[in-house]
Design a protein around this motif. Sequence first.
Motif, short mmCIF file in Angstrom:
data_model
loop_
_atom_site.label_atom_id
_atom_site.label_comp_id
_atom_site.label_asym_id
_atom_site.label_seq_id
_atom_site.Cartn_x
_atom_site.Cartn_y
_atom_site.Cartn_z
N HIS A 5 -2.10 2.10 -5.44
CA HIS A 5 -2.02 0.65 -4.86
C HIS A 5 -2.77 -0.10 -6.06
O HIS A 5 -2.15 -1.28 -6.18
CB HIS A 5 -2.63 0.30 -3.53
CG HIS A 5 -1.97 1.12 -2.50
ND1 HIS A 5 -2.16 1.38 -1.17
CD2 HIS A 5 -0.43 1.22 -2.05
CE1 HIS A 5 -1.51 2.01 -0.43
NE2 HIS A 5 -0.15 1.83 -1.25
N HIS A 42 5.42 5.68 -6.34
CA HIS A 42 4.70 5.66 -5.21
C HIS A 42 5.22 5.79 -3.77
O HIS A 42 4.79 6.37 -3.06
CB HIS A 42 3.76 4.37 -5.21
CG HIS A 42 3.19 4.10 -4.25
ND1 HIS A 42 1.91 4.84 -3.76
CD2 HIS A 42 3.19 3.11 -3.19
CE1 HIS A 42 1.34 4.29 -2.77
NE2 HIS A 42 2.18 3.19 -2.46
N GLU A 46 4.29 8.56 -1.06
CA GLU A 46 3.92 8.26 0.07
C GLU A 46 4.84 8.74 1.27
O GLU A 46 4.33 9.33 2.50
CB GLU A 46 3.95 6.45 0.31
CG GLU A 46 2.77 6.01 1.04
CD GLU A 46 2.89 4.47 0.95
OE1 GLU A 46 2.20 3.91 0.31
OE2 GLU A 46 3.48 3.93 1.31
N HIS A 101 2.47 -5.56 2.75
CA HIS A 101 2.87 -4.10 3.26
C HIS A 101 1.67 -3.05 2.89
O HIS A 101 1.32 -2.32 3.98
CB HIS A 101 3.90 -3.51 1.97
CG HIS A 101 4.36 -2.34 2.24
ND1 HIS A 101 5.22 -1.95 3.31
CD2 HIS A 101 4.02 -1.03 1.71
CE1 HIS A 101 5.44 -0.45 3.29
NE2 HIS A 101 4.80 0.01 2.20
N ASP A 106 1.06 0.29 5.38
CA ASP A 106 0.38 1.17 4.59
C ASP A 106 -1.16 1.63 5.50
O ASP A 106 -1.40 2.86 5.44
CB ASP A 106 0.02 0.89 3.16
CG ASP A 106 1.18 1.21 2.22
OD1 ASP A 106 2.24 1.50 2.65
OD2 ASP A 106 1.31 0.81 1.21
N TYR A 109 -1.06 4.09 8.12
CA TYR A 109 -0.93 5.78 8.18
C TYR A 109 -2.26 6.30 7.69
O TYR A 109 -2.48 7.43 7.97
CB TYR A 109 0.20 6.05 7.11
CG TYR A 109 -0.08 5.52 5.83
CD1 TYR A 109 -1.01 6.25 5.20
CD2 TYR A 109 0.91 4.96 5.32
CE1 TYR A 109 -1.28 5.90 3.73
CE2 TYR A 109 0.98 4.59 3.66
CZ TYR A 109 -0.07 5.28 3.00
OH TYR A 109 -0.29 4.98 1.77
#
Length: 119
Positions: A5, A42, A46, A101, A106, A109
């Motif tokens: 990130h 990415h 993920e 996001h 994100d 999780y």
Amino acid sequence: MDDQHGILMDTMNELRQAVVRGRGREEISAILDQLIEFTRMHFWSEEQLLEQTGFPGLADHRAEHHRMLAQMIQAAHSIQYGEAVPMRPLLCSLRSGYIVHIGGLDRGYGPWLNDHGVD
Ligand SMILES: [Fe+2]
Ligand SMILES: [Fe+2]
């Protein structure tokens, strides 16, 4: 994932710098392409992690990734084909899209992955 990130936000800043400094279309296209490639990588990693651990919100998360990537690819195409794309609004929308996001879906999780043995 946090490291990735960080890299995403760095690349986003690089793009912003290029726009602010009035760099040409080719340079902006190149950075946007990098951003897209890295984002694709990415999102993929993920989704792999979420899939391996059976994360219940995977379908929604994947759909959101897809939507974000599609928006970026669309913008990249327009720029490549010489359409006049207003860059600042585009940057704002990409940037806030990422922030929402990363801070929203994100973040959701994190505990799940920790519970499933992923740091
Ligand atoms: Fe995500
Ligand atoms: Fe992410």
